[in-house]
Write an enzyme that holds these catalytic residues in place. Structure first.
Site, mmCIF file in Angstrom:
data_model
loop_
_atom_site.group_PDB
_atom_site.id
_atom_site.type_symbol
_atom_site.label_atom_id
_atom_site.label_comp_id
_atom_site.label_asym_id
_atom_site.label_seq_id
_atom_site.Cartn_x
_atom_site.Cartn_y
_atom_site.Cartn_z
ATOM 1 N N HIS A 96 4.421 -4.897 -13.229
ATOM 2 C CA HIS A 96 2.998 -4.682 -12.533
ATOM 3 C C HIS A 96 2.617 -5.354 -11.275
ATOM 4 C CE1 HIS A 96 2.062 -8.832 -14.506
ATOM 5 N NE2 HIS A 96 1.173 -8.737 -13.787
ATOM 6 N N SER A 155 2.220 -14.195 -11.945
ATOM 7 C CA SER A 155 3.093 -12.870 -12.468
ATOM 8 C C SER A 155 4.217 -12.940 -12.086
ATOM 9 C CB SER A 155 2.152 -11.591 -11.973
ATOM 10 O OG SER A 155 1.025 -11.483 -13.131
ATOM 11 N N ASP A 187 7.917 -5.078 -18.983
ATOM 12 C CA ASP A 187 7.165 -5.404 -17.739
ATOM 13 C C ASP A 187 8.007 -6.178 -16.856
ATOM 14 O OD1 ASP A 187 5.112 -5.672 -16.082
ATOM 15 O OD2 ASP A 187 4.060 -7.689 -16.970
#
Length: 369
Positions: free
Chosen positions: A115, A217, A145
């Site tokens: 992402h 992230s 992910d």
């Protein structure tokens, strides 16, 4: 561009992915009130904050292991690992998103979250010394992910993937990232709160109380040997509609899943996932209290029409116990077991139905896009 946090309502929880101005996500859970994971995915690995490595003048350094019982173990771990942690800027339609990544070898391969780079048309990597380097996308896997990108310039340092199966609850871990995309190489320290958590289709996640914020992230979760044991991916914030807010509920994709996925992405550019065509809930010791299969296996909640599982006679309510003799547990989930096979392979699946075990043959196909 505004920096909305990604949240997903799930069972009364607010889940936030940790990319700044990023995209992504979803959450779910099980037999006693979760939404069920899709077997079409054989996930292994998920989302964190961006970071940039500490300033480093010497090229091609490798993060060195440290003595875990040393008084300055955390300090040494951070000093060795930080140069291999980078900030990633992804240019997308309408603006930019930032996240983190970790350089895993001297060829310039960097692991991050899917992402963080989703929808990108340009990628830049910021080293700890502040220098900017163009990067190319090697491959992504939305189900875990995980993504791999690459810089062609010389790298300041590398950090290796450790063995996440060796982790124990209570073990000290360190997260390095760039909260809010501004505070590069911020360090937070916590413990492994729990292992083998399931959130949406993502199984086997590491739960940690190390503070993880937007912009983290894709950044690494590191043990005191200086190894990556997870890639930070999301946090649980609290109940929807409630003033209560949870703290210290961060989750990372285990390094063993990351390794499987990243190796495949580097070799092939994509992860082709075998497909059974069922929805299931991974059973746990908690469900064993309900008298379900001693807490092991995958409880089938739906079988899609025209799928390999339907053709093999698998039914809703069956419990899948093993694939080719390998037992399904929270540590070795159905998704993870299936990832070692490819479309066209025929596997022997052991199921329990009405208290009786039987074997069925399932020929896997490729998961539909």
């Amino acid at each position: 561009m505004s920096n909305p946090k990604r949240t997903v309502g799930f069972g009364g929880l607010i889940i936030a992915a940790l990319v700044l101005s990023g995209v992504g996500g979803g959450m779910v859970g099980g037999v006693a009130g979760y939404r069920l994971a899709q077997v079409d995915q054989t996930a292994t690995a998920v989302d964190v904050t961006p970071t940039t490595a500490n300033p480093q003048t010497n090229a091609n350094l490798t993060a060195q292991p440290v003595v875990a019982n040393s008084n300055d173990a955390v300090v040494q771990t951070v000093a060795n690992a930080s140069p291999a942690v980078v900030k990633i800027i992804s240019t997308v339609a309408g603006g930019q998103a930032s996240g983190s990544g970790a350089i895993i070898n001297e060829d310039g391969y960097i692991i991050t979250n899917n992402h963080v780079v989703e929808g990108q048309n340009r990628l830049q990597v910021i080293y700890s010394d502040g220098t900017s380097h163009n990067a190319e996308l090697i491959g992504t896997d939305a189900f875990s992910d995980i993504a791999v990108i690459r810089v062609l310039d010389a790298v300041p340092a590398t950090i290796s993937l450790g063995n996440s199966d060796e982790l124990k609850p209570g073990e000290t871990v360190v997260a390095i990232g760039s909260p809010l995309g501004k505070f590069q190489n911020s360090v937070t320290v916590g413990v492994v709160s729990a292992l083998d958590r399931t959130i949406d289709r993502m199984e086997g996640l590491i739960q940690t109380d190390a503070a993880i914020n937007h912009g983290n992230s894709g950044g690494p979760l590191i043990n005191l040997k200086g190894e990556i044991v997870g890639i930070n991916t999301l946090v649980v914030r609290g109940d929807i509609g409630s003033i209560d807010e949870a703290q210290g509920l961060g989750f990372a994709v285990p390094s063993n899943i990351v390794r499987e996925v990243s190796d495949t992405l580097i070799a092939n550019g994509q992860v082709v996932r075998p497909y059974m065509g069922i929805s299931y809930e991974l059973l746990s010791p908690e469900t064993a209290d309900l008298g379900i299969a001693n807490g092991k296996g995958a409880f089938v909640t739906n079988v899609d029409e025209g799928t390999p599982a339907r053709r093999a006679g698998v039914s809703r309510g069956d419990i899948i116990l093993a694939v080719n003799g390998e037992e399904i547990t929270q540590r070795h989930s159905l998704q993870r077991l299936l990832l070692q096979y490819k479309p066209g392979d025929t596997v022997t699946v052991t199921i329990e139905r009405n208290g009786q075990q039987q074997d069925v043959q399932i020929t896997l196909t490729e998961r539909p896009s």
